[in-house]
Each structure stands twice: as structure tokens, then as C-alpha cells.
Design an enzyme around this catalytic site. Sequence first.
Site, mmCIF file in Angstrom:
data_model
loop_
_atom_site.group_PDB
_atom_site.id
_atom_site.type_symbol
_atom_site.label_atom_id
_atom_site.label_comp_id
_atom_site.label_asym_id
_atom_site.label_seq_id
_atom_site.Cartn_x
_atom_site.Cartn_y
_atom_site.Cartn_z
ATOM 1 N N ASP A 126 28.852 -8.568 108.693
ATOM 2 C CA ASP A 126 28.712 -9.398 107.488
ATOM 3 C C ASP A 126 27.820 -10.580 107.824
ATOM 4 O O ASP A 126 28.293 -11.674 108.148
ATOM 5 C CB ASP A 126 30.090 -9.873 107.033
ATOM 6 C CG ASP A 126 30.022 -10.636 105.714
ATOM 7 O OD1 ASP A 126 28.905 -10.781 105.161
ATOM 8 O OD2 ASP A 126 31.090 -11.075 105.243
ATOM 9 N N LYS A 174 25.293 -11.069 105.601
ATOM 10 C CA LYS A 174 24.691 -11.266 104.265
ATOM 11 C C LYS A 174 23.182 -11.349 104.403
ATOM 12 O O LYS A 174 22.546 -12.338 104.061
ATOM 13 C CB LYS A 174 25.288 -12.488 103.574
ATOM 14 C CG LYS A 174 26.782 -12.360 103.399
ATOM 15 C CD LYS A 174 27.418 -13.513 102.672
ATOM 16 C CE LYS A 174 28.928 -13.373 102.654
ATOM 17 N NZ LYS A 174 29.556 -13.506 103.998
ATOM 18 N N ASP A 215 16.377 -10.992 103.623
ATOM 19 C CA ASP A 215 15.046 -11.502 103.953
ATOM 20 C C ASP A 215 13.991 -10.563 103.358
ATOM 21 O O ASP A 215 14.319 -9.673 102.567
ATOM 22 C CB ASP A 215 14.922 -11.613 105.490
ATOM 23 C CG ASP A 215 14.009 -12.755 105.908
ATOM 24 O OD1 ASP A 215 12.907 -12.886 105.327
ATOM 25 O OD2 ASP A 215 14.389 -13.512 106.825
ATOM 26 N N ILE A 216 12.750 -10.743 103.772
ATOM 27 C CA ILE A 216 11.721 -9.815 103.325
ATOM 28 C C ILE A 216 11.890 -8.497 104.076
ATOM 29 O O ILE A 216 12.577 -8.439 105.104
ATOM 30 C CB ILE A 216 10.299 -10.393 103.511
ATOM 31 C CG1 ILE A 216 10.043 -10.736 104.980
ATOM 32 C CG2 ILE A 216 10.097 -11.602 102.616
ATOM 33 C CD1 ILE A 216 8.594 -11.063 105.279
ATOM 34 N N SER A 233 33.327 -14.409 96.045
ATOM 35 C CA SER A 233 34.717 -14.798 95.796
ATOM 36 C C SER A 233 34.848 -16.261 95.406
ATOM 37 O O SER A 233 35.838 -16.664 94.808
ATOM 38 C CB SER A 233 35.574 -14.496 97.037
ATOM 39 O OG SER A 233 35.027 -15.121 98.174
ATOM 40 N N GLY A 264 42.990 -17.055 97.455
ATOM 41 C CA GLY A 264 43.754 -16.969 96.205
ATOM 42 C C GLY A 264 44.023 -15.581 95.665
ATOM 43 O O GLY A 264 44.890 -15.409 94.816
ATOM 44 N N PRO A 320 47.450 -10.096 97.568
ATOM 45 C CA PRO A 320 47.336 -8.807 98.253
ATOM 46 C C PRO A 320 47.740 -7.655 97.335
ATOM 47 O O PRO A 320 48.727 -7.743 96.607
ATOM 48 C CB PRO A 320 48.316 -8.944 99.426
ATOM 49 C CG PRO A 320 48.371 -10.415 99.694
ATOM 50 C CD PRO A 320 48.240 -11.076 98.338
ATOM 51 N N GLY A 365 40.961 -12.032 106.227
ATOM 52 C CA GLY A 365 40.683 -12.716 107.478
ATOM 53 C C GLY A 365 41.779 -13.668 107.889
ATOM 54 O O GLY A 365 42.738 -13.303 108.585
#
EC number: 4.1.1.23
Length: 220
Positions: free
Chosen positions: A64, A66, A69-70, A121, A178, A181, A195
Amino acid sequence: MIIRHNGLILAFDVDWDTKRSIVFLRGIMDLIDAVKVGWLQLLNIGPNGIKELTSGINTYFLADIKLGDIAHINEYVIRRLRDLGINGVIMHAVTGRENLNGVAKLSRDLGIDIFLLISMSSGGELYDLNLDYNVKLGTELGIAGFVVPATKPNIIRRVRSMVGNNYQLLSPGVGVQGGKPGCATASGADFEIVGRSIINSESPREVTLSILSAIKDPRC
Ligand code: NUP
């Protein structure tokens, strides 16, 4: 594709060394379907440490970072992550078709999954204004799935109704952020990503087991 046994992915956001990480993971590996690693590992144990983790633990590893980029940088990063034993990568949808097309094809050739982030989130209002566009973009690119927020169940339902069962939906935001589960999977996600509720707990195994029972028997 992430194989679903339990419906739970661990967001392994720790700055621990490799040895401590492996001991922790071995204690709950039978309860989780994948381990999500990212910036904390890159900046602390580094690429070699990530390789040690992926070699030491037999599971699906999701990076992860995220990525957004190009095209040619995206493609370099995907190749490098594959070399480190990573099985799937989370990418930003916002960079658009031109930056994602090549990497989507490359990922299929390399056998690494791309999960497109299309809503967050917390915040992410620009994403939410363009939800349908980004979902359609992902389906046209031929990716493995999408990241959808547990804190916004209406978005999970909308994305599931748009993509049917051909894409995996991964949902972070459960616990500390928040999301209750069990409620993201009840809304249509395939996996909940958790996490801090697990990592910071005194008894990670018990917390994980209680999340699994909520996934099996949701009360939302
Ligand atoms: O929208 C997102 N929200 C989010 O929290 C997209 C994500 N990828 N995440 C990640 O999920 C975040 O980077 C963290 O690794 C995990 C949530 O962790 P926690 O809130 O359960 O501790």
C-alpha cells in the site's frame, strides 16, 4: 487475486525490525488472508527487509504505497515490488487512464494485482465526486479490484452494484477509524483491512478472532 478464507487483511503498519515482524505475523497468520505493508516498511526495514518478510512468511503481500505517478515511474515501481515478493499493489485512480494503462497491462504480464483506490476512509471528497468515472476506468483497465472505505458503506454498495463479482473489494477504515467490524463485508466488500485495532492490542489474536466472528455474523 487474494484467496478468501477469512475475509480479513492485516494493515501491518509497524516500524519493527524484520525479526519482530515475522514473530508477530506467525502468531496470527492462520487468521488473515493477506498482509498489507507500505511506507513504514519501506522507510524502516527498506526493500531488503521487505524481501526478508515476503520470503519468511507464506502469504499474499499487498503493498500500500498508493502509487500515482507518470507511466514509466509506475511501471518501474511495479517491477521492483514484484522482485521484492509483493503480490498486489494499491494505486491511486486519480492519475488517470494515460498513467494507468501501461501499468495495468504490465501487472497482468507479471502476475501482480492492482487494486485501485477510488474513495478514501477519511476525506477524499474529490474521489467521491467522481466515483462512477473511476470505477468505470478501473473496469476498462482490467485490474484486480478496488479499495473502498468501511466508513462509507453506501460507496461499497454502489461499487459492488457497478462491478458485479468480477472484482475484489478491499475495505479499510474498520476499528480505529470508526467502521464496525463485519459491516464492510456485509455491505459488499470481500475483505476488511484492519491495522491498529489488532497491532496495538494487548492480545492481537483474540481481537483478530473477534473481528472474524463479526465478519461471519455481522450486526450492522
Ligand atoms: O482510504 C484509505 N484508508 C486507509 O486507512 C485507504 C487506505 N489504504 N487506508 C489504509 O488502511 C491506511 O494506510 C492504513 O494502512 C489502513 C488502516 O489502518 P487502521 O486505521 O486500521 O489502523
